[in-house]
Enzyme design. Structure first.
Site, PDB file in Angstrom:
ATOM      1  N   GLU A 202      -0.551  -9.156  -5.066  1.00  0.00           N
ATOM      2  CA  GLU A 202      -1.874  -9.705  -5.399  1.00  0.00           C
ATOM      3  C   GLU A 202      -1.797 -11.205  -5.675  1.00  0.00           C
ATOM      4  O   GLU A 202      -2.637 -11.967  -5.223  1.00  0.00           O
ATOM      5  CB  GLU A 202      -2.472  -8.973  -6.610  1.00  0.00           C
ATOM      6  CG  GLU A 202      -2.930  -7.562  -6.313  1.00  0.00           C
ATOM      7  CD  GLU A 202      -4.054  -7.518  -5.275  1.00  0.00           C
ATOM      8  OE1 GLU A 202      -4.810  -8.490  -5.164  1.00  0.00           O
ATOM      9  OE2 GLU A 202      -4.145  -6.506  -4.567  1.00  0.00           O
TER      10      GLU A 202
ATOM     11  N   ARG B  58       0.830  -1.202   0.000  1.00  0.00           N
ATOM     12  CA  ARG B  58       0.000   0.000   0.000  1.00  0.00           C
ATOM     13  C   ARG B  58       0.865   1.253   0.000  1.00  0.00           C
ATOM     14  O   ARG B  58       0.346   2.363  -0.103  1.00  0.00           O
ATOM     15  CB  ARG B  58      -0.917   0.009   1.234  1.00  0.00           C
ATOM     16  CG  ARG B  58      -2.067  -0.963   1.083  1.00  0.00           C
ATOM     17  CD  ARG B  58      -3.087  -0.806   2.188  1.00  0.00           C
ATOM     18  NE  ARG B  58      -4.195  -1.728   1.981  1.00  0.00           N
ATOM     19  CZ  ARG B  58      -4.984  -2.188   2.933  1.00  0.00           C
ATOM     20  NH1 ARG B  58      -4.789  -1.804   4.188  1.00  0.00           N
ATOM     21  NH2 ARG B  58      -5.962  -3.006   2.651  1.00  0.00           N
TER      22      ARG B  58
ATOM     23  N   CYS C 156     -20.744  -6.337  13.000  1.00  0.00           N
ATOM     24  CA  CYS C 156     -21.630  -5.308  12.436  1.00  0.00           C
ATOM     25  C   CYS C 156     -21.657  -4.033  13.278  1.00  0.00           C
ATOM     26  O   CYS C 156     -21.800  -2.934  12.748  1.00  0.00           O
ATOM     27  CB  CYS C 156     -23.039  -5.858  12.266  1.00  0.00           C
ATOM     28  SG  CYS C 156     -23.109  -7.251  11.125  1.00  0.00           S
TER      29      CYS C 156
ATOM     30  N   TYR D  44      -9.822 -10.156 -11.819  1.00  0.00           N
ATOM     31  CA  TYR D  44      -9.597  -9.470 -10.555  1.00  0.00           C
ATOM     32  C   TYR D  44      -8.185  -8.877 -10.486  1.00  0.00           C
ATOM     33  O   TYR D  44      -8.000  -7.696 -10.157  1.00  0.00           O
ATOM     34  CB  TYR D  44      -9.823 -10.429  -9.362  1.00  0.00           C
ATOM     35  CG  TYR D  44      -9.243  -9.852  -8.100  1.00  0.00           C
ATOM     36  CD1 TYR D  44      -9.973  -8.934  -7.340  1.00  0.00           C
ATOM     37  CD2 TYR D  44      -7.935 -10.140  -7.701  1.00  0.00           C
ATOM     38  CE1 TYR D  44      -9.425  -8.345  -6.213  1.00  0.00           C
ATOM     39  CE2 TYR D  44      -7.378  -9.553  -6.582  1.00  0.00           C
ATOM     40  CZ  TYR D  44      -8.130  -8.660  -5.843  1.00  0.00           C
ATOM     41  OH  TYR D  44      -7.575  -8.067  -4.744  1.00  0.00           O
TER      42      TYR D  44
ATOM     43  N   GLN E  93      -4.004 -17.071  -2.496  1.00  0.00           N
ATOM     44  CA  GLN E  93      -4.356 -18.258  -1.713  1.00  0.00           C
ATOM     45  C   GLN E  93      -3.684 -18.247  -0.351  1.00  0.00           C
ATOM     46  O   GLN E  93      -3.650 -19.269   0.316  1.00  0.00           O
ATOM     47  CB  GLN E  93      -3.898 -19.540  -2.441  1.00  0.00           C
ATOM     48  CG  GLN E  93      -4.249 -19.626  -3.897  1.00  0.00           C
ATOM     49  CD  GLN E  93      -5.669 -20.044  -4.122  1.00  0.00           C
ATOM     50  OE1 GLN E  93      -6.338 -20.488  -3.193  1.00  0.00           O
ATOM     51  NE2 GLN E  93      -6.158 -19.909  -5.333  1.00  0.00           N
TER      52      GLN E  93
ATOM     53  N   GLY F 209       2.763 -22.930  -1.617  1.00  0.00           N
ATOM     54  CA  GLY F 209       1.902 -23.826  -2.396  1.00  0.00           C
ATOM     55  C   GLY F 209       1.428 -23.176  -3.694  1.00  0.00           C
ATOM     56  O   GLY F 209       1.790 -22.035  -4.004  1.00  0.00           O
ATOM     57  N   TYR F 210       0.637 -23.917  -4.451  1.00  0.00           N
ATOM     58  CA  TYR F 210       0.122 -23.420  -5.741  1.00  0.00           C
ATOM     59  C   TYR F 210       1.263 -22.763  -6.534  1.00  0.00           C
ATOM     60  O   TYR F 210       1.257 -21.569  -6.817  1.00  0.00           O
ATOM     61  CB  TYR F 210      -1.021 -22.420  -5.532  1.00  0.00           C
ATOM     62  CG  TYR F 210      -2.221 -22.995  -4.835  1.00  0.00           C
ATOM     63  CD1 TYR F 210      -3.221 -23.652  -5.556  1.00  0.00           C
ATOM     64  CD2 TYR F 210      -2.347 -22.896  -3.455  1.00  0.00           C
ATOM     65  CE1 TYR F 210      -4.315 -24.213  -4.909  1.00  0.00           C
ATOM     66  CE2 TYR F 210      -3.443 -23.454  -2.800  1.00  0.00           C
ATOM     67  CZ  TYR F 210      -4.416 -24.102  -3.527  1.00  0.00           C
ATOM     68  OH  TYR F 210      -5.494 -24.648  -2.886  1.00  0.00           O
TER      69      TYR F 210
END
Ligand code: SF4
Length: 354
Positions: free
Chosen positions: A56, A44, A220, A141, A61, A102-103
């Site tokens: 990103e 940021r 909330c 996205y 994941q 991973g991935y």
């Protein structure tokens, strides 16, 4: 309805139409909350599209805490500070930097994206949404996130967090894994995204999903946009609804641990998911039936629950793709997280057991 720009702080009954009834107020409240208590993450603090793409993809994941506290993002940016460095890095090093996340296709795609930027865009990160989206691994996205966070482009973002938030804001009980419902959520997101403060607005929406409108019981009472939420005061935790969840599949892997002096036998992964990583060699259950297990553990990968049984055969025939590696150089080899842990355990076992 409040006139545009008229956005008082009184909490009244939420409008049935959710945030679309008072979009300016909704945006203003969200951004004001974020400016007051938004978290400070390294991605940021930058407008570098490459650094934003890395964050990103890493966060697709993986939890923010893992990426930050275990040094993944910092290490990646130190080893591959720019597109040109990543494009020419050895694949072993790229996979090693990703080890444990991973991935691994995410790491390979990041490198392929860097290669494409060098080759097709003279090393300059493309700015048009369609060009970003054409990069390997950058879906709808991710492309919108880079455009929004790097250039403040008024692009809507819809990830899992935003799906949950909008299902609740709009009191949507349709299954969010339905493509038509997903498209509707993109339309809501597009109608609400700030035209001139998209970077802040989208960051605020993400943060709302991470800290307030969380998957379990949302907070909330602390929500800056409860005034605009059609689920407020109802049962927001029951949303979003999904049509179906993929069942977990149980599988067993049999691996062997063979050490000769200061070397250990490893096998190079060739499957699409972990290609290029080294792990203990696999054998069929029949092939190790006579060798009692020295270690059994389990791990999860996608929707699989894997029971990993490690055997220690007295003799072994080396197969294609298997190589002896010095024990003191194992840290330099990329390895799937579960196998790294198992191998460390095996290497620490007393000599008689290992
Ligand atoms: Fe609505 Fe509660 Fe989520 Fe806020 S935290 S958007 S009030 S469900």
């Amino acid at each position: 309805m409040a006139a545009s720009g008229d956005c008082d702080d009184r909490d009244g009954k939420p409008p049935a139409a959710g945030p679309l009834a008072e979009p300016d107020c909704f945006r203003r409240r969200l951004i004001r909350w974020f400016e007051k208590c938004g978290r400070d993450y390294p991605w940021r603090r930058t407008a570098d599209p490459y650094a934003i793409l890395v964050s990103e993809v890493m966060l697709q994941q993986t939890r923010i805490a893992t990426v930050l506290e275990r040094g993944y993002y910092r290490r990646w940016m130190e080893w591959f500070p720019d597109v040109a460095t990543l494009a020419t890095a050895p694949e072993d090093k790229v996979l090693l930097a990703w080890e444990g996340l991973g991935y691994y296709s995410r790491a390979r795609n990041l490198q392929r994206a860097a290669v494409a930027i060098v080759r097709d865009h003279a090393g300059v990160f493309p700015r048009r949404l369609e060009e970003i989206r054409a990069l390997p691994g950058a879906g709808r996205y991710t492309a919108a996130a880079v455009a929004s966070f790097a250039w403040n482009a008024p692009e809507p973002l819809v990830d899992g967090n935003v799906v949950r938030i909008f299902a609740r804001l709009m009191a949507c009980d349709d299954p969010v894994d339905d493509p038509g419902v997903r498209e509707r959520i993109w339309e809501w997101a597009a109608a609400l995204v700030s035209r001139n403060r998209a970077r802040l607005y989208n960051s605020a929406l993400m943060e709302l999903g991470q800290r307030i409108c969380t998957p379990g019981q949302p907070a909330c009472g602390e929500c800056p946009v409860r005034r605009h939420c059609a689920s407020f005061g109802g049962d927001p935790a029951s949303r979003p609804r999904k049509a179906g969840r993929r069942a977990t599949v149980e599988v067993t892997e049999h691996a062997v641990y063979v050490r000769r002096g200061k070397r250990v036998l490893l096998q190079l992964e060739t499957g699409s998911r972990r290609r290029g990583l080294w792990r203990l060699p696999f054998r069929s259950p029949d092939g190790v039936a006579a060798d009692p297990p020295v270690l059994t553990t389990s791990y999860s990968i996608t929707h699989h629950r894997v029971r990993l049984v490690v055997h220690r055969p007295a003799r072994i025939r080396r197969l294609d793709g298997e190589e002896w590696h010095p024990v003191d150089r194992l840290a330099e080899l990329p390895m799937p997280g579960p196998f790294r842990r198992v191998l460390n355990q095996l290497l620490e076992m007393p000599a008689g057991r290992r």
